[in-house]
Design an enzyme around this catalytic site. Structure first.
Site, short mmCIF file in Angstrom:
data_model
loop_
_atom_site.label_atom_id
_atom_site.label_comp_id
_atom_site.label_asym_id
_atom_site.label_seq_id
_atom_site.Cartn_x
_atom_site.Cartn_y
_atom_site.Cartn_z
N HIS A 90 0.67 -1.03 0.13
CA HIS A 90 0.18 -0.11 0.08
C HIS A 90 0.86 1.04 -0.01
O HIS A 90 1.93 1.30 0.58
CB HIS A 90 -1.04 0.06 1.21
CG HIS A 90 -2.06 0.94 1.34
ND1 HIS A 90 -3.34 0.63 0.41
CD2 HIS A 90 -2.37 2.25 1.32
CE1 HIS A 90 -4.05 1.45 0.50
NE2 HIS A 90 -3.48 2.79 0.94
N ASP A 169 -13.45 3.43 7.60
CA ASP A 169 -12.44 4.11 6.84
C ASP A 169 -13.12 4.59 5.63
O ASP A 169 -12.87 5.59 5.22
CB ASP A 169 -11.23 3.19 6.48
CG ASP A 169 -10.32 3.98 5.69
OD1 ASP A 169 -9.80 4.88 6.07
OD2 ASP A 169 -9.78 3.56 4.42
N ARG A 176 -12.41 13.14 4.85
CA ARG A 176 -11.11 13.68 4.98
C ARG A 176 -10.67 14.51 3.51
O ARG A 176 -9.96 15.26 3.72
CB ARG A 176 -10.15 12.53 5.28
CG ARG A 176 -10.11 12.24 6.61
CD ARG A 176 -9.09 11.11 6.91
NE ARG A 176 -7.88 11.44 6.64
CZ ARG A 176 -6.98 10.53 6.18
NH1 ARG A 176 -7.51 9.14 5.88
NH2 ARG A 176 -5.54 10.54 5.99
N SER A 191 -6.31 4.92 8.43
CA SER A 191 -6.90 4.69 7.51
C SER A 191 -6.24 3.42 6.62
O SER A 191 -6.74 2.48 6.11
CB SER A 191 -6.69 5.98 6.57
OG SER A 191 -7.20 5.57 5.13
N LYS A 195 -7.72 -1.13 6.85
CA LYS A 195 -8.23 -1.97 5.87
C LYS A 195 -7.25 -2.98 5.39
O LYS A 195 -7.81 -4.14 5.00
CB LYS A 195 -8.48 -1.24 4.51
CG LYS A 195 -7.64 -0.12 3.98
CD LYS A 195 -8.22 0.50 3.00
CE LYS A 195 -7.32 1.92 2.48
NZ LYS A 195 -8.04 3.13 3.05
N1 URA Z 1 -4.17 5.86 1.61
C1 URA Z 1 -5.05 5.63 2.40
O1 URA Z 1 -5.75 4.34 2.32
N2 URA Z 1 -5.18 6.44 3.49
C2 URA Z 1 -4.78 7.44 3.60
O2 URA Z 1 -4.88 8.37 4.69
C3 URA Z 1 -3.54 7.97 2.67
C4 URA Z 1 -3.29 6.91 1.59
#
Ligand code: URA
Length: 458
Positions: A90, A169, A176, A191, A195
């Site tokens: 990620h 989230d 956000r 965040s 996930k």
């Molecule tokens: N990716 C995400 O899933 N959340 C964030 O806050 C920033 C990047």
């Protein structure tokens, strides 16, 4: 102050406490996450809470509590029949950041199961799901049973959050984006990890961006975020590594939706254009770590070699196409990628003076991409799959006045002007080349994360 476990909680008290700089306890944080997920807290209150948390900051304990509460706001993905280690990657968010389309199929081709849960465009950064939805028919919303079936068949699946997985989230991420509360380490950590942890991963590779296009631009801040995420994920049982990587210019050549997929498919087909070399290299490094955490290679370097072999022999391409097909995508659009691309309006921007491309304000470039129609201004708006910007010159390149610098693809003629102005304002062309910035900086693991956290500057 520890909230009394017997007394009922009220959002107004939690808001006042955070606004005044107090530390929230686990129960209060769980109350916020649950309220975000089930809709029992109004958007206005959630937005106020996000702003208070952004301004006051979240402690390590609050961040951990928020991460776990958001993870537990829905169900967990617990595949029964994969028989392989599950590893994902990620990114903290960037411009032209499209490594997912390379690392997922490459790691899958090397025997790792990749359950990838991705997001939509956030702030000035693009979203993996918006890019994938440029493929006609591609379904980013699968049930968890379908998700597992695609991974079993193809080795990888890329989907979005469902109502079931980390729904807190889903709600907070969208809020956000529109309340200027993205760039906060605790909120980013919760965040991303909520996930990822809900996906029950064995291993996780985090690509934490630094430089002008990152949410946290300074290396020290990005290191802090990376260490916070590694320590939090490790404490929740997922083996995690974070790589600090350069976002002082867009990654690769294009930023948008369809044009990013094209660039990745060209690489998966074995092309090696100079403008995508950073994208290729970073993807192989990240895939190498995924393969290592997936126990298919002794070291990340050996993982890199395996990933490169899968890129060269077409196994990565086959895994990508299989996944797209399994998720309902029309793979025939890749037969003639150029003729599929139908932007509403096109503008070539030429270099306005001769010299070196010295600095790029990559965040401004990200907003330029968004204004072409490739991103959204309001939650839920559709995005234009064909919009975006192709860059013809990279940081530190020497350009001659009048030489093509970028091509802007926008939804309408009227939407070409703002991105072109933003682009010109974001680039400095000067007599001297800029300082070299390495593609990959610090590597943060469970062994050194605490050191980074101790040394972190506020
Ligand atoms: N990716 C995400 O899933 N959340 C964030 O806050 C920033 C990047």
């Amino acid at each position: 102050m520890q909230s009394n476990t017997a007394s009922p909680l009220h959002m107004i008290d939690i808001l006042r406490k955070k606004r005044d700089g107090g530390a929230l306890d686990e129960r209060e944080i769980q109350f916020v996450a649950k309220g975000a997920a089930d809709g029992s807290i109004q958007e206005a209150e959630l937005a106020a809470w996000l702003m208070a948390a952004w301004i006051r900051g979240l402690s390590r304990d609050e961040t951990r509590a928020l991460t776990l509460a958001m993870r537990d706001s829905g169900v967990k993905f617990a595949p029964k029949n994969l028989g392989k280690r599950t590893v994902d990657k990620h990114s903290s968010g960037g411009v032209g950041d499209k490594t997912s389309f390379l690392v997922a199929p490459l790691a899958a081709a090397c025997g790792v199961a990749v359950p990838m849960i991705s997001g939509r465009a956030l702030g000035h950064t693009g979203g993996t799901l918006d890019k994938l939805e440029a493929i006609p028919g591609y379904r980013t919303a699968l049930t968890l049973a379908e998700f597992e079936a695609v991974i079993a068949k193809c080795g990888a699946s890329i989907i979005g959050q469902t109502d079931q997985l980390a729904p807190a989230d889903r709600k907070l991420y969208a809020l956000r984006d529109h309340t200027a509360t993205v760039e906060n380490p605790g909120l980013i950590c919760a965040s991303i990890l909520s996930k990822k942890l809900a996906a029950g991963l064995n291993g996780l590779v985090l690509d934490v961006k630094t430089g002008s296009g990152a949410f946290l631009r300074r290396v020290e801040d990005a290191e802090f975020l990376a260490a916070l995420m590694v320590a939090t994920a490790e404490s929740a049982g997922t083996e995690t590594v974070a790589l600090l990587t350069d976002m002082s210019q867009p990654l690769g050549r294009g930023a948008g939706n369809w044009i990013e997929l094209v660039e990745c498919v060209e690489l998966l087909r074995g092309a090696r254009p100079a403008w995508s070399e950073d994208l290729r290299e970073l993807s192989l490094i990240l895939a190498g770590w995924m393969i290592h955490l997936g126990r298919k290679a002794e070291t990340p370097e050996a993982g890199y070699q395996l990933a490169e072999a899968a890129l060269t022999d077409g196994a990565g391409l086959a895994a990508f196409m299989k996944m797209v097909d399994a998720q309902g995508g029309d793979v025939s659009v890749f037969d003639n990628m150029e003729s599929f691309h139908k932007p509403g309006a096109t503008l070539e921007v030429d270099a306005w003076q001769s010299g070196y491309v010295a600095e790029m304000d990559t965040t401004a470039l990200g907003w330029a991409v968004q204004r072409t129609g490739a991103g959204r201004e309001k939650a839920g708006e559709p995005v234009d799959p064909h919009a975006g910007i192709l860059f013809h010159a990279r940081r530190s390149a020497h350009v001659e006045k009048g030489q093509p610098f970028a091509t802007i693809y926008a939804t309408t003629e009227a939407m070409l002007l703002e991105p072109s102005e933003l682009l010109r304002g974001a680039i400095t062309i000067s007599a001297n080349p800029p300082e070299f910035v390495p593609l990959v900086g610090s590597i943060i693991t469970r062994e050194n994360a605490e050191n980074y956290l101790r040394n972190a500057v506020d």
